[in-house]
Design a protein around this motif. Structure first.
Motif, PDB file in Angstrom:
ATOM      1  N   HIS A  27      44.267  44.859  34.501  1.00  0.00           N
ATOM      2  CA  HIS A  27      43.846  43.715  33.702  1.00  0.00           C
ATOM      3  C   HIS A  27      42.552  44.042  32.956  1.00  0.00           C
ATOM      4  O   HIS A  27      41.731  44.817  33.430  1.00  0.00           O
ATOM      5  CB  HIS A  27      43.639  42.503  34.607  1.00  0.00           C
ATOM      6  CG  HIS A  27      43.598  41.210  33.860  1.00  0.00           C
ATOM      7  ND1 HIS A  27      44.716  40.623  33.333  1.00  0.00           N
ATOM      8  CD2 HIS A  27      42.552  40.396  33.542  1.00  0.00           C
ATOM      9  CE1 HIS A  27      44.362  39.497  32.727  1.00  0.00           C
ATOM     10  NE2 HIS A  27      43.062  39.330  32.839  1.00  0.00           N
ATOM     11  N   HIS A  28      42.408  43.448  31.768  1.00  0.00           N
ATOM     12  CA  HIS A  28      41.216  43.688  30.966  1.00  0.00           C
ATOM     13  C   HIS A  28      40.493  42.367  30.711  1.00  0.00           C
ATOM     14  O   HIS A  28      41.112  41.393  30.308  1.00  0.00           O
ATOM     15  CB  HIS A  28      41.621  44.337  29.637  1.00  0.00           C
ATOM     16  CG  HIS A  28      40.456  44.631  28.739  1.00  0.00           C
ATOM     17  ND1 HIS A  28      39.670  45.744  28.918  1.00  0.00           N
ATOM     18  CD2 HIS A  28      39.952  43.967  27.675  1.00  0.00           C
ATOM     19  CE1 HIS A  28      38.708  45.739  27.992  1.00  0.00           C
ATOM     20  NE2 HIS A  28      38.861  44.683  27.226  1.00  0.00           N
ATOM     21  N   SER A  29      39.196  42.340  30.980  1.00  0.00           N
ATOM     22  CA  SER A  29      38.414  41.130  30.767  1.00  0.00           C
ATOM     23  C   SER A  29      37.286  41.401  29.787  1.00  0.00           C
ATOM     24  O   SER A  29      36.689  42.476  29.799  1.00  0.00           O
ATOM     25  CB  SER A  29      37.792  40.629  32.077  1.00  0.00           C
ATOM     26  OG  SER A  29      38.771  40.425  33.063  1.00  0.00           O
ATOM     27  N   CYS A 103      37.361  35.278  34.232  1.00  0.00           N
ATOM     28  CA  CYS A 103      37.970  35.959  33.081  1.00  0.00           C
ATOM     29  C   CYS A 103      38.440  34.946  32.047  1.00  0.00           C
ATOM     30  O   CYS A 103      39.252  34.070  32.336  1.00  0.00           O
ATOM     31  CB  CYS A 103      39.147  36.834  33.518  1.00  0.00           C
ATOM     32  SG  CYS A 103      39.946  37.644  32.109  1.00  0.00           S
ATOM     33  N   CYS A 105      40.230  35.363  29.323  1.00  0.00           N
ATOM     34  CA  CYS A 105      41.370  35.735  28.471  1.00  0.00           C
ATOM     35  C   CYS A 105      42.424  34.629  28.501  1.00  0.00           C
ATOM     36  O   CYS A 105      42.421  33.777  29.384  1.00  0.00           O
ATOM     37  CB  CYS A 105      41.958  37.083  28.889  1.00  0.00           C
ATOM     38  SG  CYS A 105      43.105  37.021  30.277  1.00  0.00           S
ATOM     39  N   CYS A 108      44.394  34.182  31.812  1.00  0.00           N
ATOM     40  CA  CYS A 108      43.691  33.597  32.956  1.00  0.00           C
ATOM     41  C   CYS A 108      43.171  32.198  32.653  1.00  0.00           C
ATOM     42  O   CYS A 108      42.903  31.421  33.556  1.00  0.00           O
ATOM     43  CB  CYS A 108      42.516  34.479  33.362  1.00  0.00           C
ATOM     44  SG  CYS A 108      42.965  36.155  33.805  1.00  0.00           S
TER      45      CYS A 108
HETATM   46 ZN   LIG Z   1      42.140  37.599  32.236  1.00  0.00          ZN
END
Ligand SMILES: [Zn+2]
Ligand SMILES: [Zn+2]
Length: 113
Positions: A27-29, A103, A105, A108
């Motif tokens: 996952h990328h935050s 997060c 995004c 999320c």
């Molecule tokens: Zn996220």
């Protein structure tokens, strides 16, 4: 959440005003520094022990009213980072769990505008 979840890499860009985390699960935050500063988890910033671990993700989407930069980040044990802000504040211990929870995004935090 998995116990092993942790940041694989943390990158700060003071110029762009963001902190990026690549998590061990892929996952990328991306956090605005202003939002992170405002969500500082220390007692002082949360306004008392009763408010610990209450965060406000909408702060990642507001226009910053203050220019914040990160001067240093230190890992604390195996579960958190300490962020040293350019305003001299460094009390906050950002736990992996809280950071992931924060997060902002779309996945999320689908409520975002
Ligand atoms: Zn996220
Ligand atoms: Zn604080």
């Amino acid at each position: 959440m998995s116990q092993d979840l942790h940041p694989a890499s943390i990158e700060v860009s003071n110029g762009e005003g963001i902190l990026e985390i690549d998590w061990s699960d892929g996952h990328h935050s991306e956090y605005s520094l202003f939002g992170l500063r405002k969500n500082c988890p220390c007692v002082l910033c949360r306004g008392g022990h009763g408010n610990m671990n209450t965060f406000d993700r909408s702060l990642f989407f507001v226009e910053p009213t203050q220019h914040v930069e990160i001067e240093d980040i230190k890992q604390v044990g195996n579960h958190a980072i300490k962020i040293f802000w350019n305003d001299g504040h460094s009390n906050g211990m950002y736990q992996w769990e809280s950071l992931r929870e924060l997060c902002p995004c779309k996945q999320c935090y689908p409520e975002q505008e």
